[in-house]
Structure formats: C-alpha cells, structure tokens
Design an enzyme around this catalytic site. Structure first.
Site, PDB file in Angstrom:
ATOM      1  N   HIS A 121       0.868  -1.181   0.000  1.00  0.00           N
ATOM      2  CA  HIS A 121       0.000   0.000   0.000  1.00  0.00           C
ATOM      3  C   HIS A 121       0.909   1.237   0.000  1.00  0.00           C
ATOM      4  O   HIS A 121       2.021   1.183   0.546  1.00  0.00           O
ATOM      5  CB  HIS A 121      -0.839  -0.040   1.282  1.00  0.00           C
ATOM      6  CG  HIS A 121      -1.888   0.996   1.388  1.00  0.00           C
ATOM      7  ND1 HIS A 121      -1.629   2.287   1.801  1.00  0.00           N
ATOM      8  CD2 HIS A 121      -3.220   0.946   1.165  1.00  0.00           C
ATOM      9  CE1 HIS A 121      -2.758   2.963   1.821  1.00  0.00           C
ATOM     10  NE2 HIS A 121      -3.736   2.182   1.432  1.00  0.00           N
ATOM     11  N   ASP A 198       3.339  -4.424   8.128  1.00  0.00           N
ATOM     12  CA  ASP A 198       2.094  -3.666   7.999  1.00  0.00           C
ATOM     13  C   ASP A 198       0.941  -4.675   8.099  1.00  0.00           C
ATOM     14  O   ASP A 198       0.689  -5.438   7.167  1.00  0.00           O
ATOM     15  CB  ASP A 198       2.106  -2.946   6.641  1.00  0.00           C
ATOM     16  CG  ASP A 198       0.773  -2.273   6.330  1.00  0.00           C
ATOM     17  OD1 ASP A 198      -0.166  -2.391   7.138  1.00  0.00           O
ATOM     18  OD2 ASP A 198       0.685  -1.639   5.261  1.00  0.00           O
ATOM     19  N   GLN A 201      -4.172  -5.218   6.763  1.00  0.00           N
ATOM     20  CA  GLN A 201      -5.118  -6.138   6.122  1.00  0.00           C
ATOM     21  C   GLN A 201      -5.117  -7.525   6.750  1.00  0.00           C
ATOM     22  O   GLN A 201      -5.988  -8.332   6.445  1.00  0.00           O
ATOM     23  CB  GLN A 201      -4.796  -6.271   4.621  1.00  0.00           C
ATOM     24  CG  GLN A 201      -5.053  -5.019   3.827  1.00  0.00           C
ATOM     25  CD  GLN A 201      -6.531  -4.642   3.742  1.00  0.00           C
ATOM     26  OE1 GLN A 201      -7.415  -5.473   3.947  1.00  0.00           O
ATOM     27  NE2 GLN A 201      -6.804  -3.385   3.458  1.00  0.00           N
ATOM     28  N   LYS A 224     -10.283  -1.411  10.475  1.00  0.00           N
ATOM     29  CA  LYS A 224     -10.362  -2.615   9.625  1.00  0.00           C
ATOM     30  C   LYS A 224     -10.902  -3.797  10.418  1.00  0.00           C
ATOM     31  O   LYS A 224     -11.237  -4.817   9.858  1.00  0.00           O
ATOM     32  CB  LYS A 224      -8.980  -2.994   9.090  1.00  0.00           C
ATOM     33  CG  LYS A 224      -8.214  -1.869   8.435  1.00  0.00           C
ATOM     34  CD  LYS A 224      -8.482  -1.796   6.967  1.00  0.00           C
ATOM     35  CE  LYS A 224      -7.451  -0.919   6.295  1.00  0.00           C
ATOM     36  NZ  LYS A 224      -7.952  -0.302   5.081  1.00  0.00           N
ATOM     37  N   CYS A 362      -4.750   2.224  -3.810  1.00  0.00           N
ATOM     38  CA  CYS A 362      -3.540   2.795  -3.186  1.00  0.00           C
ATOM     39  C   CYS A 362      -2.375   1.819  -3.300  1.00  0.00           C
ATOM     40  O   CYS A 362      -1.546   1.693  -2.379  1.00  0.00           O
ATOM     41  CB  CYS A 362      -3.772   3.166  -1.719  1.00  0.00           C
ATOM     42  SG  CYS A 362      -5.104   4.308  -1.459  1.00  0.00           S
TER      43      CYS A 362
HETATM   44  N1  C6P Z   1      -6.173   0.301   2.882  1.00  0.00           N
HETATM   45  C1  C6P Z   1      -7.949  -0.179   1.305  1.00  0.00           C
HETATM   46  O1  C6P Z   1      -9.035   0.072   0.765  1.00  0.00           O
HETATM   47  P1  C6P Z   1      -5.041   3.654   7.233  1.00  0.00           P
HETATM   48  O2  C6P Z   1      -5.662   4.426   6.109  1.00  0.00           O
HETATM   49  O3  C6P Z   1      -3.877   4.385   7.858  1.00  0.00           O
HETATM   50  O4  C6P Z   1      -6.015   3.133   8.211  1.00  0.00           O
HETATM   51  O5  C6P Z   1      -4.442   2.320   6.545  1.00  0.00           O
HETATM   52  C2  C6P Z   1      -3.525   2.410   5.503  1.00  0.00           C
HETATM   53  C3  C6P Z   1      -3.211   1.055   4.946  1.00  0.00           C
HETATM   54  C4  C6P Z   1      -1.942   0.542   5.134  1.00  0.00           C
HETATM   55  N2  C6P Z   1      -1.605  -0.671   4.691  1.00  0.00           N
HETATM   56  C5  C6P Z   1      -2.486  -1.452   4.043  1.00  0.00           C
HETATM   57  C6  C6P Z   1      -2.059  -2.815   3.608  1.00  0.00           C
HETATM   58  C7  C6P Z   1      -3.790  -0.989   3.817  1.00  0.00           C
HETATM   59  O6  C6P Z   1      -4.646  -1.767   3.174  1.00  0.00           O
HETATM   60  C8  C6P Z   1      -4.159   0.303   4.267  1.00  0.00           C
HETATM   61  C9  C6P Z   1      -5.536   0.846   3.992  1.00  0.00           C
HETATM   62  C10 C6P Z   1      -7.547   0.596   2.544  1.00  0.00           C
HETATM   63  O7  C6P Z   1      -7.214  -1.040   0.881  1.00  0.00           O
HETATM   64  C11 C6P Z   1      -7.831   2.063   2.408  1.00  0.00           C
HETATM   65  S1  C6P Z   1      -6.778   2.850   1.245  1.00  0.00           S
END
Ligand code: C6P
Length: 404
Positions: A121, A198, A201, A224, A362
């Site tokens: 991401h 990270d 997910q 999430k 993203c």
């Molecule tokens: N992915 C998706 O629709 P935040 O926005 O900080 O809570 O998470 C960011 C983030 C970081 N790493 C991974 C692997 C992610 O999937 C995400 C967030 C969402 O896939 C929103 S872009």
C-alpha cells in the site's frame, strides 16, 4: 462455528437500504462495519465519562484514563506484546509507519539499504521514500510473480549487511496474498536488519503474536477490525521504541520542559503527544473483545469458505480475470471483466446496493505490474453471506450485459 444470523444482527448498518436495495457490503478491506457494542462504547464514553486523560485528578478524568489504559492492556494481550508500553496508540497504520520512518532519519547513513515489496500500500512506500530522500539510503524492491506471491529467492539475494530495515505487509490489500512474514523476519534478522510488518489487512483475519514472530514493529488500524476510524497501533519492541526519537512534540510526551532543554516522557507517552482519540482507543478495545468473542479461527475458516465459493462463482463469468491467485489468501478478490472499466462496473452494481472498491487501491505498483489501470475489489468479512455472493454474481452479469 459462525452463527451468521446472530452475527448480522450485531451490525445495525446491515439492515440499511442503499439506492432502494438491501445493502450488500463487500468493501471490508477498505473499512469494516461496526457492531452495536462498538457504537455503544463510543456513545457511552461521551455520555458518561468524557474528559481528558492522564491530566486531571478529578474522577471523570481518572475513569477515562482507566478505560483508555484498559484498552491498551487488551491490545497488549491480543497482540501478545511483552509490555503494555510497547503498544503505542496512534491514528492508524499510516501514522504508525510514519512514526518509524521519521524516527529512522537519525539512525541511517548514506548507502544503507531498505527493502520493500512490490505489493505494498502507498502508506508502506511513500514514508520510506521520504526517509531515503532525507538520508541517502537506497530502496530495494522484492518482486512478485503473476500469482501475486513474493519471489523469496530474490529477497534472500537482496539482503546483505547493508540492509537496515525491511517493511512488508502481512496481507496485500490489492491481491489478498498472505505473505510469509516469519521467513521474511528471520532472514532479515540474520543480516542484522529490523523489520516492520504492515498488518492493516491481516489483523481482521489473523491474530498475530508479535513475540513469537520476533517482529520489531507491527502496525494496524482499528477501523479494519470492527473498531472506529482514526485510531490504530504501533507495536514496537521496547529497545527499538527507546532508540527512536519522538515523532511529534507537545503536551503529554515530556518529562520536563525548560527553554534550555526538554526531556521526554517514558514509553508509551513519548510517542503520544497531544490529546488522543480517547473514545476511539476505548472502542478499539471493545472491538478486539468482540472479534475475540467470535474467535479468529472461526472467522478465518468461514471467510475461507466465502472466498472459495466466490472465486468459483465469479470465474463462471465469461471474460472475468482474477488478479492475485496466491496459494495463501485472505477473503479478497480483485478482478476485471474483459476490457470493462472497473469504475463503470462499480457504478452500476452500486445502483443495485452493492459496495465494492474500484481503482488502484492505493497500490499503483501492483497495477503497473499487471499493466492495468485498476481492478474491482470484492472483500468479504465474517458477516457476509453466500447469498450476497450470488447477488454480486447476478449484478456483475447485468453490468456486463449493459456495458458490452
Ligand atoms: N487500505 C484499502 O481500501 P489507514 O488508512 O492508515 O487506516 O491504513 C492504511 C493502509 C496501510 N496498509 C495497508 C495494507 C492498507 O490496506 C491500508 C488501507 C484501505 O485497501 C484504504 S486505502
């Protein structure tokens, strides 16, 4: 075992209609829905104990502080951190990664190497590129195969005594691949590199044990996994968190302030400047309790059934191609139908009450790898049903007929 009717009754939004149709929410990888207990937790906080934490001698402030710190302990136990102060409450995964990436500015030298994967991401790419710009460190990339699995032999070749940090996701948001993080961590440690995982997910599906993994940093976002937005964690080993400088200066992160010199508070407060998302932190604890009451083994088993069923069903659609066919996957299906634009398909099925994500998710390097502008992504949670997959299937056929 999942009692699907009982679970669905916990989520008020699942009774909503969208565009006149019953909501079919298949955008769980973007954010999960919230059970009533989590909503109640937020309402209760503001209704009964709203006040600032770690500051007041008054009763309300102490109650709020206790509730917030209780949530931290729940998170410590959930992730199996050795110490509660190794759990930093942040605004989410993005914030957590930026704390570490900024902190490493003073720990790197020109020519040091950092390793990332192709399937990250943007949150786990851009902060590190900014770190490289500040320090002269070099970013190396682990490639993947067409199934969406990392090429571990090349990873091994990229590692050397120049490698200082490795950062990969546990699960890819764009493909659903579950990466072999234990092997990634062990190999990085063998050359003396630190590892950040990270877990944005993975945490909705898998309960990580940070001590067993021996990981240096692990991040995730509450939203999430049935919690509120704007809150998450940075887990860090105590020795690493002590080595990193604070990310932000301000109230609560200091021991003593004079105009000559400021000294910083101990962990976790050193990384928690300013008034935090108090209700969010408390509700994160409630969400973790809720998920554990269902059980992560039950969640993973049920979601795997949904994934198998949906994969088979969607592949019946002529011209449908799935991106991400790794052996180990969570319940995410990224796909396209012929040359139809993902946005057009997503817009039509939205009119039928179905929520999916379309676009690059993203994760533009993943889309560049497959040479596509984006995909349609259906991501399933433990409150989704097999009937909802049938509804998605029928809607996709309809969209295909309309657009072809
Ligand atoms: N992915 C998706 O629709 P935040 O926005 O900080 O809570 O998470 C960011 C983030 C970081 N790493 C991974 C692997 C992610 O999937 C995400 C967030 C969402 O896939 C929103 S872009």
């Amino acid at each position: 075992m999942i009692d699907i009717e009982k679970i669905r009754a916990d989520f008020p939004i699942l009774k909503e209609k969208v565009n006149g149709k019953p909501l079919v929410y298949l955008d769980n990888a973007a954010t999960s829905q919230k059970p009533q207990v989590v909503i109640d937790s937020i309402v209760n906080y503001y209704t009964t104990i709203n006040s600032n934490i770690h500051r007041g001698v008054h009763t309300l402030s102490q109650k709020a502080t206790d509730a917030y710190e209780e949530a931290r302990i729940k998170l410590q136990h959930h992730f199996n951190a050795k110490k509660s102060h190794e759990i930093i409450l942040t605004a989410g995964s993005t914030h957590s990664i930026n704390i570490v990436a900024t902190g490493f500015t003073t720990l790197l030298n020109k020519g040091d190497e950092l390793i990332v994967s192709t399937m990250e991401h943007h949150s786990n790419i851009v902060p590190w590129q900014m770190l490289c710009e500040r320090t002269g460190a070099i970013l190396k990339v682990i490639p993947m195969n067409v199934e969406g699995e990392l090429l571990m032999d090349i990873y091994t070749e990229l590692l050397s005594n120049k490698t200082k940090l490795v950062f990969v996701n546990h699960v890819s948001n764009a493909l659903g691949t579950i990466n072999p993080i234990q092997e990634i961590i062990d190999k990085a440690h063998a050359v003396g590199a630190a590892v950040l995982i990270d877990g944005a997910q993975s945490c909705p599906h898998i309960k990580p044990d940070v001590q067993a993994l021996d990981v240096d940093f692990y991040v995730t976002s509450a939203h999430k996994l049935c919690g509120p937005t704007g809150v998450g964690i940075l887990y860090g080993k105590e020795e690493w968190l002590n080595r990193l400088p604070p990310y932000q200066g301000g109230g609560e992160m200091i021991k003593q302030v004079t105009f000559e010199k400021t000294t910083y508070a101990d962990l976790p407060h050193k990384f928690e400047a300013g008034t935090p998302n108090i209700a969010g932190g408390i509700a994160f604890g409630t969400a973790i309790d809720y998920m554990n009451s269902i059980g992560f083994d039950n969640i993973a088993a049920y979601e795997n059934e949904l994934l198998t069923y949906a994969t088979k069903k969607l592949l019946e659609i002529d011209g449908l191609k799935i991106y991400g066919t790794a052996k180990h996957k969570t319940s995410v299906i990224s796909f396209n139908i012929g040359n139809l634009h993902p946005f057009d398909v997503g817009s039509i099925i939205d009119k039928l009450g179905i929520a999916v994500r379309t676009g690059h998710h993203c994760a533009q390097p993943v889309m560049a790898f497959y040479n596509i502008p984006g995909t349609i992504r259906a991501s399933f949670s433990f409150y989704n049903t097999f009937e909802e997959i049938d509804i998605l299937y029928n809607a996709l056929i309809r969209a295909k007929n309309m657009l072809s």
